[in-house]
Design a protein around this motif. Structure first.
Motif, PDB file in Angstrom:
ATOM      1  N   GLY A  21     -54.391  46.983  -5.248  1.00  0.00           N
ATOM      2  CA  GLY A  21     -55.355  45.976  -5.674  1.00  0.00           C
ATOM      3  C   GLY A  21     -55.280  45.753  -7.172  1.00  0.00           C
ATOM      4  N   THR A  22     -56.246  45.017  -7.676  1.00  0.00           N
ATOM      5  CA  THR A  22     -56.288  44.698  -9.102  1.00  0.00           C
ATOM      6  C   THR A  22     -56.893  45.866  -9.877  1.00  0.00           C
ATOM      7  N   GLU A  23     -56.243  46.226 -10.952  1.00  0.00           N
ATOM      8  CA  GLU A  23     -56.696  47.341 -11.787  1.00  0.00           C
ATOM      9  C   GLU A  23     -58.036  47.004 -12.442  1.00  0.00           C
ATOM     10  N   GLU A  24     -58.839  48.048 -12.709  1.00  0.00           N
ATOM     11  CA  GLU A  24     -60.130  47.883 -13.371  1.00  0.00           C
ATOM     12  C   GLU A  24     -59.969  47.722 -14.886  1.00  0.00           C
ATOM     13  N   LEU A  25     -58.950  48.381 -15.427  1.00  0.00           N
ATOM     14  CA  LEU A  25     -58.711  48.376 -16.864  1.00  0.00           C
ATOM     15  C   LEU A  25     -57.219  48.566 -17.094  1.00  0.00           C
ATOM     16  N   ALA A  26     -56.677  47.861 -18.070  1.00  0.00           N
ATOM     17  CA  ALA A  26     -55.259  48.014 -18.402  1.00  0.00           C
ATOM     18  C   ALA A  26     -55.075  47.815 -19.902  1.00  0.00           C
ATOM     19  N   ASP A  27     -54.201  48.638 -20.484  1.00  0.00           N
ATOM     20  CA  ASP A  27     -53.896  48.522 -21.910  1.00  0.00           C
ATOM     21  C   ASP A  27     -52.701  49.418 -22.207  1.00  0.00           C
ATOM     22  N   VAL A  28     -52.248  49.379 -23.441  1.00  0.00           N
ATOM     23  CA  VAL A  28     -51.148  50.227 -23.872  1.00  0.00           C
ATOM     24  C   VAL A  28     -51.741  51.440 -24.601  1.00  0.00           C
ATOM     25  N   VAL A  29     -51.376  52.629 -24.117  1.00  0.00           N
ATOM     26  CA  VAL A  29     -51.827  53.880 -24.718  1.00  0.00           C
ATOM     27  C   VAL A  29     -50.582  54.697 -25.038  1.00  0.00           C
ATOM     28  N   ASP A  30     -50.427  55.088 -26.306  1.00  0.00           N
ATOM     29  CA  ASP A  30     -49.254  55.866 -26.739  1.00  0.00           C
ATOM     30  C   ASP A  30     -47.948  55.200 -26.303  1.00  0.00           C
ATOM     31  N   ASN A  31     -47.836  53.913 -26.551  1.00  0.00           N
ATOM     32  CA  ASN A  31     -46.642  53.123 -26.231  1.00  0.00           C
ATOM     33  C   ASN A  31     -46.326  53.044 -24.742  1.00  0.00           C
ATOM     34  N   THR A  32     -47.307  53.336 -23.889  1.00  0.00           N
ATOM     35  CA  THR A  32     -47.111  53.282 -22.444  1.00  0.00           C
ATOM     36  C   THR A  32     -48.205  52.416 -21.829  1.00  0.00           C
ATOM     37  N   GLU A  33     -47.803  51.437 -21.032  1.00  0.00           N
ATOM     38  CA  GLU A  33     -48.799  50.634 -20.331  1.00  0.00           C
ATOM     39  C   GLU A  33     -49.479  51.524 -19.294  1.00  0.00           C
ATOM     40  N   THR A  34     -50.813  51.498 -19.315  1.00  0.00           N
ATOM     41  CA  THR A  34     -51.597  52.335 -18.412  1.00  0.00           C
ATOM     42  C   THR A  34     -52.635  51.476 -17.698  1.00  0.00           C
ATOM     43  N   TRP A  35     -52.733  51.687 -16.386  1.00  0.00           N
ATOM     44  CA  TRP A  35     -53.741  50.999 -15.576  1.00  0.00           C
ATOM     45  C   TRP A  35     -54.699  52.034 -15.026  1.00  0.00           C
ATOM     46  N   LEU A  36     -55.967  51.637 -14.897  1.00  0.00           N
ATOM     47  CA  LEU A  36     -56.996  52.504 -14.336  1.00  0.00           C
ATOM     48  C   LEU A  36     -57.611  51.856 -13.106  1.00  0.00           C
ATOM     49  N   TYR A  37     -57.706  52.639 -12.059  1.00  0.00           N
ATOM     50  CA  TYR A  37     -58.456  52.286 -10.855  1.00  0.00           C
ATOM     51  C   TYR A  37     -59.535  53.346 -10.700  1.00  0.00           C
ATOM     52  N   ASP A  38     -60.726  52.959 -10.217  1.00  0.00           N
ATOM     53  CA  ASP A  38     -61.767  53.948  -9.964  1.00  0.00           C
ATOM     54  C   ASP A  38     -62.653  53.493  -8.820  1.00  0.00           C
ATOM     55  N   SER A  39     -63.544  54.385  -8.401  1.00  0.00           N
ATOM     56  CA  SER A  39     -64.399  54.104  -7.252  1.00  0.00           C
ATOM     57  C   SER A  39     -65.678  53.369  -7.620  1.00  0.00           C
ATOM     58  N   SER A  40     -65.878  52.998  -8.876  1.00  0.00           N
ATOM     59  CA  SER A  40     -67.132  52.356  -9.278  1.00  0.00           C
ATOM     60  C   SER A  40     -67.330  51.011  -8.590  1.00  0.00           C
ATOM     61  N   GLN A  41     -66.252  50.357  -8.192  1.00  0.00           N
ATOM     62  CA  GLN A  41     -66.376  49.062  -7.518  1.00  0.00           C
ATOM     63  C   GLN A  41     -67.031  49.203  -6.145  1.00  0.00           C
ATOM     64  N   HIS A  42     -67.023  50.409  -5.577  1.00  0.00           N
ATOM     65  CA  HIS A  42     -67.597  50.632  -4.253  1.00  0.00           C
ATOM     66  C   HIS A  42     -69.051  51.071  -4.296  1.00  0.00           C
ATOM     67  N   ASN A  43     -69.504  51.565  -5.454  1.00  0.00           N
ATOM     68  CA  ASN A  43     -70.881  52.056  -5.521  1.00  0.00           C
ATOM     69  C   ASN A  43     -71.669  51.454  -6.682  1.00  0.00           C
ATOM     70  N   ASP A  44     -71.103  50.480  -7.362  1.00  0.00           N
ATOM     71  CA  ASP A  44     -71.768  49.770  -8.460  1.00  0.00           C
ATOM     72  C   ASP A  44     -72.191  50.670  -9.621  1.00  0.00           C
ATOM     73  N   PHE A  45     -71.575  51.841  -9.746  1.00  0.00           N
ATOM     74  CA  PHE A  45     -71.850  52.724 -10.868  1.00  0.00           C
ATOM     75  C   PHE A  45     -71.183  52.151 -12.119  1.00  0.00           C
ATOM     76  N   LYS A  46     -71.913  52.133 -13.220  1.00  0.00           N
ATOM     77  CA  LYS A  46     -71.394  51.616 -14.494  1.00  0.00           C
ATOM     78  C   LYS A  46     -71.215  52.771 -15.467  1.00  0.00           C
ATOM     79  N   TYR A  47     -70.086  52.775 -16.139  1.00  0.00           N
ATOM     80  CA  TYR A  47     -69.818  53.787 -17.152  1.00  0.00           C
ATOM     81  C   TYR A  47     -68.797  53.223 -18.123  1.00  0.00           C
ATOM     82  N   ASP A  48     -68.565  53.923 -19.225  1.00  0.00           N
ATOM     83  CA  ASP A  48     -67.588  53.482 -20.222  1.00  0.00           C
ATOM     84  C   ASP A  48     -66.209  53.946 -19.780  1.00  0.00           C
ATOM     85  N   ARG A  49     -65.439  53.022 -19.230  1.00  0.00           N
ATOM     86  CA  ARG A  49     -64.078  53.358 -18.791  1.00  0.00           C
ATOM     87  C   ARG A  49     -63.205  53.614 -20.013  1.00  0.00           C
ATOM     88  N   SER A  50     -62.307  54.557 -19.856  1.00  0.00           N
ATOM     89  CA  SER A  50     -61.386  54.875 -20.932  1.00  0.00           C
ATOM     90  C   SER A  50     -60.012  55.179 -20.356  1.00  0.00           C
TER      91      SER A  50
END
Length: 142
Positions: free
Chosen positions: A54-83
């Motif tokens: 599916g579509t990643e929740e967050l994506a950016d370049v970290v230490d010269n490496t593209e990194t994508w984040l997926y998490d379960s917050s989309q299923h329970n509406d929990f909000k937090y500061d993704r990193s």
């Protein structure tokens, strides 16, 4: 008149089938450790990863490496500061998140998968798939 009713019936059936397929596309993928074991492969392209995860929740370049984040917050509406630089250990341990999945890319192909989840012992565990090694699981928190 029979032909018209026949045509309208066919159109109705096609539209109904089309809507059913779209409803399935709208469902979000629930990413479990077993799902990662089955579908995570080193060398997948961006589009292949999105097709499976599916579509990643967050994506950016970290230490010269593209990194994508997926998490379960989309299923329970929990909000937090993704990193992309730190795993949400406390949120996983307190059951606010079921998992976080980080996918690293090099030259637009997946290179490493790191899946973080709460183990039966209450600790956060990491399941990792990386090139040139066997997939591994280890406890990464107290």
């Amino acid at each position: 008149m029979k032909k018209l009713l026949s045509c309208l019936s066919c159109i109705f059936i096609l539209v109904a089938c089309s809507n059913e397929d779209n409803a399935n596309l709208d469902k979000e993928t629930v990413i479990t450790k077993e799902f990662v074991e089955e579908y995570a492969k080193v060398g997948l392209t961006y589009s292949e990863v999105r097709e499976k995860f599916g579509t990643e929740e967050l994506a950016d370049v970290v230490d010269n490496t593209e990194t994508w984040l997926y998490d379960s917050s989309q299923h329970n509406d929990f909000k937090y500061d993704r990193s992309l630089e730190a795993v949400a250990f406390d949120e996983i341990k307190s059951d606010n998140l079921d998992y976080q999945l980080y996918i690293n890319f090099i030259e637009e192909k997946s290179y490493m998968y790191s899946y973080f989840y709460k183990g039966e012992d209450g600790k956060v565990w990491q399941y990792q798939i990386a090139p040139n090694s066997e997939p591994s699981s280890k406890s990464v928190s107290n």
